[in-house]
Motif scaffolding. Structure first.
Motif, mmCIF file in Angstrom:
data_model
loop_
_atom_site.group_PDB
_atom_site.id
_atom_site.type_symbol
_atom_site.label_atom_id
_atom_site.label_comp_id
_atom_site.label_asym_id
_atom_site.label_seq_id
_atom_site.Cartn_x
_atom_site.Cartn_y
_atom_site.Cartn_z
ATOM 1 N N GLY A 1 64.085 17.215 47.532
ATOM 2 C CA GLY A 1 63.589 18.118 48.594
ATOM 3 C C GLY A 1 63.716 19.588 48.281
ATOM 4 N N SER A 2 63.790 19.857 46.989
ATOM 5 C CA SER A 2 63.909 21.141 46.610
ATOM 6 C C SER A 2 62.577 21.872 46.718
ATOM 7 C CB SER A 2 64.452 21.464 45.181
ATOM 8 O OG SER A 2 64.275 22.585 44.726
ATOM 9 N N THR A 3 62.415 23.047 46.874
ATOM 10 C CA THR A 3 61.228 23.816 46.763
ATOM 11 C C THR A 3 61.033 24.790 45.714
ATOM 12 O OG1 THR A 3 62.044 25.435 48.276
ATOM 13 C CG2 THR A 3 60.481 23.576 49.094
ATOM 14 N N ALA A 4 61.931 24.716 44.500
ATOM 15 C CA ALA A 4 62.107 25.715 43.596
ATOM 16 C C ALA A 4 60.847 24.963 42.557
ATOM 17 C CB ALA A 4 63.176 25.629 42.976
ATOM 18 N N GLU A 5 60.748 26.098 41.441
ATOM 19 C CA GLU A 5 59.349 25.798 40.598
ATOM 20 C C GLU A 5 59.851 25.197 39.308
ATOM 21 O OE1 GLU A 5 56.277 29.069 41.704
ATOM 22 O OE2 GLU A 5 57.882 29.891 41.422
ATOM 23 N N ASP A 6 61.129 25.084 39.097
ATOM 24 C CA ASP A 6 61.471 24.611 37.630
ATOM 25 C C ASP A 6 61.218 23.074 37.692
ATOM 26 O OD1 ASP A 6 64.071 23.147 38.633
ATOM 27 O OD2 ASP A 6 64.480 25.228 39.493
ATOM 28 N N VAL A 7 61.445 22.550 36.336
ATOM 29 C CA VAL A 7 60.952 21.167 36.331
ATOM 30 C C VAL A 7 61.674 20.194 37.088
ATOM 31 C CG1 VAL A 7 60.425 19.472 34.615
ATOM 32 C CG2 VAL A 7 59.694 21.806 34.026
ATOM 33 N N THR A 8 62.889 20.349 37.113
ATOM 34 C CA THR A 8 63.995 19.327 37.698
ATOM 35 C C THR A 8 63.851 19.339 39.193
ATOM 36 O OG1 THR A 8 65.735 20.879 37.436
ATOM 37 C CG2 THR A 8 65.730 19.034 35.842
ATOM 38 N N SER A 9 63.463 20.674 39.531
ATOM 39 C CA SER A 9 63.267 20.801 41.049
ATOM 40 C C SER A 9 61.710 19.963 41.567
ATOM 41 C CB SER A 9 63.097 22.281 41.679
ATOM 42 O OG SER A 9 64.664 22.855 41.530
ATOM 43 N N LEU A 10 60.952 20.178 40.514
ATOM 44 C CA LEU A 10 59.417 19.556 40.819
ATOM 45 C C LEU A 10 59.684 18.078 41.031
ATOM 46 C CD1 LEU A 10 57.189 21.502 38.627
ATOM 47 C CD2 LEU A 10 57.167 21.531 41.219
ATOM 48 N N LEU A 11 60.675 17.571 39.850
ATOM 49 C CA LEU A 11 60.949 16.074 39.975
ATOM 50 C C LEU A 11 61.805 15.728 40.906
ATOM 51 C CD1 LEU A 11 61.689 15.880 36.063
ATOM 52 C CD2 LEU A 11 59.613 14.425 37.201
ATOM 53 N N GLY A 12 62.671 16.428 41.392
ATOM 54 C CA GLY A 12 63.428 16.211 42.594
ATOM 55 C C GLY A 12 62.636 15.735 44.003
ATOM 56 N N ALA A 13 61.632 16.848 44.000
ATOM 57 C CA ALA A 13 60.753 16.785 45.059
ATOM 58 C C ALA A 13 60.061 15.763 45.178
ATOM 59 C CB ALA A 13 60.005 18.143 45.115
ATOM 60 N N ALA A 14 59.201 15.303 43.992
ATOM 61 C CA ALA A 14 58.319 14.190 43.923
ATOM 62 C C ALA A 14 59.195 12.891 43.925
ATOM 63 C CB ALA A 14 57.985 14.296 42.426
ATOM 64 N N VAL A 15 60.308 12.911 43.632
ATOM 65 C CA VAL A 15 61.229 11.362 44.047
ATOM 66 C C VAL A 15 61.539 11.505 45.414
ATOM 67 C CG1 VAL A 15 63.522 10.356 43.587
ATOM 68 C CG2 VAL A 15 62.454 11.553 41.697
ATOM 69 N N GLY A 16 61.886 12.665 45.996
ATOM 70 C CA GLY A 16 61.915 12.596 47.433
ATOM 71 C C GLY A 16 60.517 12.106 48.362
ATOM 72 N N ARG A 17 59.635 12.513 47.790
ATOM 73 C CA ARG A 17 58.286 12.131 48.494
ATOM 74 C C ARG A 17 57.842 10.862 48.093
ATOM 75 N NH1 ARG A 17 56.558 17.471 46.424
ATOM 76 N NH2 ARG A 17 55.546 16.381 45.223
ATOM 77 N N GLY A 18 58.561 10.085 47.192
ATOM 78 C CA GLY A 18 58.162 8.836 46.755
ATOM 79 C C GLY A 18 57.156 8.788 45.809
ATOM 80 N N GLU A 19 56.778 9.707 45.168
ATOM 81 C CA GLU A 19 55.681 9.720 44.187
ATOM 82 C C GLU A 19 56.068 9.270 42.711
ATOM 83 O OE1 GLU A 19 53.507 13.430 46.358
ATOM 84 O OE2 GLU A 19 54.305 13.639 44.277
ATOM 85 N N VAL A 20 57.354 9.462 42.368
ATOM 86 C CA VAL A 20 57.648 8.873 41.234
ATOM 87 C C VAL A 20 59.136 8.294 41.500
ATOM 88 C CG1 VAL A 20 56.585 10.741 39.721
ATOM 89 C CG2 VAL A 20 59.039 11.189 40.322
ATOM 90 N N THR A 21 59.625 7.303 40.661
ATOM 91 C CA THR A 21 60.997 6.722 40.775
ATOM 92 C C THR A 21 61.863 7.564 40.234
ATOM 93 O OG1 THR A 21 60.744 5.637 38.979
ATOM 94 C CG2 THR A 21 60.094 4.520 40.789
ATOM 95 N N PRO A 22 63.221 7.415 40.744
ATOM 96 C CA PRO A 22 64.379 8.386 39.861
ATOM 97 C C PRO A 22 64.097 8.153 38.404
ATOM 98 C CG PRO A 22 65.151 7.235 42.087
ATOM 99 C CD PRO A 22 63.666 6.791 41.669
ATOM 100 N N GLN A 23 64.117 6.776 38.043
ATOM 101 C CA GLN A 23 64.179 6.381 36.780
ATOM 102 C C GLN A 23 62.934 7.141 35.990
ATOM 103 O OE1 GLN A 23 64.339 4.255 39.111
ATOM 104 N NE2 GLN A 23 66.126 3.028 38.724
ATOM 105 N N GLU A 24 61.828 7.111 36.353
ATOM 106 C CA GLU A 24 60.674 7.621 36.055
ATOM 107 C C GLU A 24 60.953 9.408 35.614
ATOM 108 O OE1 GLU A 24 56.743 5.179 37.478
ATOM 109 O OE2 GLU A 24 57.356 6.800 38.562
ATOM 110 N N ALA A 25 61.406 9.967 36.684
ATOM 111 C CA ALA A 25 61.745 11.296 36.711
ATOM 112 C C ALA A 25 62.601 11.632 35.524
ATOM 113 C CB ALA A 25 62.318 11.668 38.001
#
Ligand code: HEM
Length: 404
Positions: free
Chosen positions: A208-232
């Motif tokens: 749910g983070s809106t920051a621009e670093d990679v782990t934030s982008l991945l956290g946000a993508a997991v939150g939106r259901g676009e990638v699984t936590p394992q993939e991230a």
């Protein structure tokens, strides 16, 4: 006439031993293979059987960008390879094909575009200046790798990933253990598990983070259901490890500039050619030993009259493609004015290196800072006494003894 004869007899299988090359010497086995023909068969020291090897620029780009050659299928084939203990991870970005591969890469893409990496430029320059301040304070002689070329890329990739400065050291130790074959398989796996657990925690906290670093982008993508936590987490681990490729690449780059003072002098005198000059050095530097990851032919494909059958493994050599005389006039020459320079040092197609812009930014900052701030930089030992990494997949000096 049989079908086999129509397609031409397959070339002999050539053994490609793991040579511990030093300096920036181009692999002599690869030179021979290139001379023998555009389509070869090779056997590397580990894995099983033989694989095809393509060395011409057009063929390399075709295979790297053609859905008939799969990375995912490598998971199920014990392909002949350089790495002694190599455990492909299902779902890792290197072993996926589109569309899953595209979905995963898209999650982090904004951080790695030219604009994305600009976000860390000022911070990166400041961190580099600090390292060079310390180097100057401590005085000559010094090991340029230990003092600058190793800590700088780690600091920058951590910054881009959103890894706190206090954890940089742990990241570096884990990366070394994961990449090195000399510490043994168990330690390597333990380090990978620890880094995986670290990123699982960090990414989990950034959903749910809106920051621009990679782990934030991945956290946000997991939150939106676009990638699984394992993939991230798997992707974060690979990006973090990949970040250190610059240490070895820039180690070779500076070794080259130190044994070719004429080139260093030109870059010092003409700052406007540095960006193009760095690109030409990226083309020329033999970044890796032998070849990287193979692909599997999913159907029969004919290349230059040779039939590659469905199920057979295929390697491309980006190093060889970068010396293809049909594309690069006088390929053995380092020509800072080369233009265009469509090299494939960062690969081609869907698996094109996500870190390419970051690596360019770091290499350019290193060239600017070290050439300008150390006008008398030179090797403190004869070139043949510079220690180079042994048994390494990615080539580079272990240490770069310098003085000024
Ligand atoms: C000068 C430094 C570098 C060079 C020469 C380089 C080169 C390459 C090459 C040739 C590939 C393989 C393309 C293929 O499989 O066909 C690759 C993939 C990759 N690189 Fe780099 N790289 C560098 C720096 C970096 C950096 C800084 C990072 C991290 C941000 C990175 C992360 C990766 C990852 C994760 C992949 C796998 C991509 C995929 O399979 O989709 N590399 N790199």
């Amino acid at each position: 006439m049989t079908e086999e004869a129509l397609a031409g007899a397959p070339p002999p299988v050539r053994l490609w031993p793991a040579l511990d090359l030093t300096g920036i010497d181009f692999d002599p086995v690869l030179t021979e293979l290139m001379r023998e023909g555009p389509v070869n068969r090779i056997q590397l020291p580990n894995g099983e059987g033989w694989a095809w090897l393509l060395t011409r620029y057009d063929d390399v780009r075709m295979v790297a960008n053609d859905a008939r050659f799969s990375r995912e299928a490598v998971m199920d084939h014990p392909v002949t390879r350089l790495a002694p203990h190599f455990i492909p991870t299902r779902g890792a970005v290197g072993f996926l094909d589109p569309p899953d591969h595209t979905r995963l890469r898209r999650a982090v893409a904004p951080a790695f575009t030219a604009k994305g990496v600009e976000r860390v430029r000022d911070k990166a320059r400041a961190m580099l200046d600090e390292l060079v301040d310390e180097l100057l304070q401590d005085g000559p002689p010094a090991d340029l790798t230990g003092a600058v070329l190793s800590p700088f890329p780690i600091a920058v990739i951590c910054e881009l990933m959103g890894v706190p400065a206090d954890d940089r050291h742990a990241m570096h130790s884990w990366t070394q253990l994961i990449l090195s074959s000399s510490h043994g398989k168990e330690l390597s796996e333990k380090a990978r598990n620890e880094m995986t657990a670290y990123f699982a925690d960090l990414i989990g906290r950034r959903e749910g983070s809106t920051a621009e670093d990679v782990t934030s982008l991945l956290g946000a993508a997991v939150g939106r259901g676009e990638v699984t936590p394992q993939e991230a987490v798997g992707l974060a681990v690979l990006l973090q490890i990949g970040g250190e490729a610059v240490t070895n690449n820039s180690g070779q780059l500076f070794y080259l500039l130190l044994i070719r003072p004429d080139l260093a002098q030109r870059l010092r005198a003409e700052p406007e050619i540095r960006s193009r000059g760095v690109d030409e050095l990226l083309r020329y530097i033999p970044h890796r030993s032998a070849v990287g990851l193979s692909r599997i032919a999913m159907e029969d494909v004919e290349i230059r009259g040779v039939r590659i059958r469905a199920g057979e493994p295929v390697y491309v050599s980006y190093l060889a493609a970068n010396r293809d005389p049909d594309v690069f006039v006088d390929p053995e020459m380092i020509d800072f004015a080369r233009s265009p320079n469509p090299h494939v040092a960062f690969g081609f197609g869907p698996h094109y290196c996500p870190g390419a812009q970051l690596a360019r930014l770091e290499s350019e900052l290193l060239v600017d800072t070290l050439l300008d701030r150390l006008p008398d930089l030179r090797l403190s030992v004869p070139p043949d006494q510079v220690p180079f990494r042994k048994g390494a997949l990615i080539r580079g000096p272990e240490a770069l003894p310098v003085t000024w």
